[in-house]
Design a protein around this motif. Sequence first.
Motif, short mmCIF file in Angstrom:
data_model
loop_
_atom_site.label_atom_id
_atom_site.label_comp_id
_atom_site.label_asym_id
_atom_site.label_seq_id
_atom_site.Cartn_x
_atom_site.Cartn_y
_atom_site.Cartn_z
N ASP A 213 -0.75 4.44 -0.14
CA ASP A 213 -1.60 5.22 0.74
C ASP A 213 -2.95 4.51 0.78
O ASP A 213 -3.05 3.37 0.34
CB ASP A 213 -1.69 6.70 0.29
CG ASP A 213 -2.31 6.90 -1.08
OD1 ASP A 213 -3.07 6.01 -1.56
OD2 ASP A 213 -2.05 7.94 -1.70
N GLU A 214 -3.99 5.16 1.26
CA GLU A 214 -5.28 4.49 1.40
C GLU A 214 -5.98 4.21 0.06
O GLU A 214 -6.94 3.47 0.00
CB GLU A 214 -6.22 5.29 2.33
CG GLU A 214 -6.67 6.63 1.79
CD GLU A 214 -5.66 7.77 1.99
OE1 GLU A 214 -5.96 8.88 1.54
OE2 GLU A 214 -4.58 7.55 2.57
N TRP B 58 0.84 -1.20 0.00
CA TRP B 58 0.00 0.00 0.00
C TRP B 58 0.87 1.25 0.00
O TRP B 58 1.76 1.39 0.82
CB TRP B 58 -0.95 -0.01 1.19
CG TRP B 58 -2.05 -0.99 0.95
CD1 TRP B 58 -2.13 -2.27 1.42
CD2 TRP B 58 -3.19 -0.79 0.12
NE1 TRP B 58 -3.25 -2.88 0.93
CE2 TRP B 58 -3.93 -1.98 0.14
CE3 TRP B 58 -3.67 0.29 -0.62
CZ2 TRP B 58 -5.12 -2.14 -0.57
CZ3 TRP B 58 -4.85 0.14 -1.33
CH2 TRP B 58 -5.57 -1.06 -1.29
N THR C 100 -0.54 11.37 -8.43
CA THR C 100 0.04 10.24 -7.71
C THR C 100 0.17 9.04 -8.64
O THR C 100 1.21 8.37 -8.66
CB THR C 100 -0.83 9.87 -6.49
OG1 THR C 100 -0.92 11.00 -5.62
CG2 THR C 100 -0.27 8.68 -5.73
N ARG D 287 -4.99 13.01 -7.36
CA ARG D 287 -4.72 11.57 -7.34
C ARG D 287 -4.15 11.10 -8.67
O ARG D 287 -3.36 10.15 -8.71
CB ARG D 287 -5.99 10.81 -6.98
CG ARG D 287 -6.41 11.06 -5.55
CD ARG D 287 -7.66 10.33 -5.17
NE ARG D 287 -8.13 10.82 -3.89
CZ ARG D 287 -9.39 11.00 -3.58
NH1 ARG D 287 -10.34 10.73 -4.47
NH2 ARG D 287 -9.73 11.46 -2.41
#
Length: 170
Positions: A130-131, A128, A159, A156
Amino acid sequence: MLGFGNVNASLQVYIANRPPMEEFDGLNGVLPIQQATIDRINTYCGNHWRKIFNVLAKLMFARSSGGFDRWQAYRDHKLLTESDDLCLLFNWPQPHKSSELPLTSMPLRIIAGKSYAQSCVSELHWQWIDERFAIIPEHRIIVSPYPDYRQLSDRRLETLLQLIDQFNDN
């Protein structure tokens, strides 16, 4: 593989659904599409698919503008065509075993949506970030939010682009 785009693309995006249109019921393989097809899907299927195409166009334009000055032009002229480096797939990926192919020759796979990814590759070890994002490096898989504006916002999307770059740098 069932989907739209370039079957030899280095970037594959997997989603759990396909446009609910009769012309795609018998889809057998990967179909390069043109603007007219995207327009038909947007007209028949509405805003949901328009968002998907827009987010994918933003992603691909950010990776390489393809000579276009705006992501909208990229969407209208190159997205999911035979010359695009993207393949949008409607069936889940069978991860390659790391010994089958050299990692650098494997396409980078993005599974859109955590729930869909869990149904596809739950047995693999996810790292992971992040979430919302996870990676499975040995299979060149990124788990990403679904490609719509709320789940895969511009921030996002940045990212996701960074994760793609990290895979491509290795």
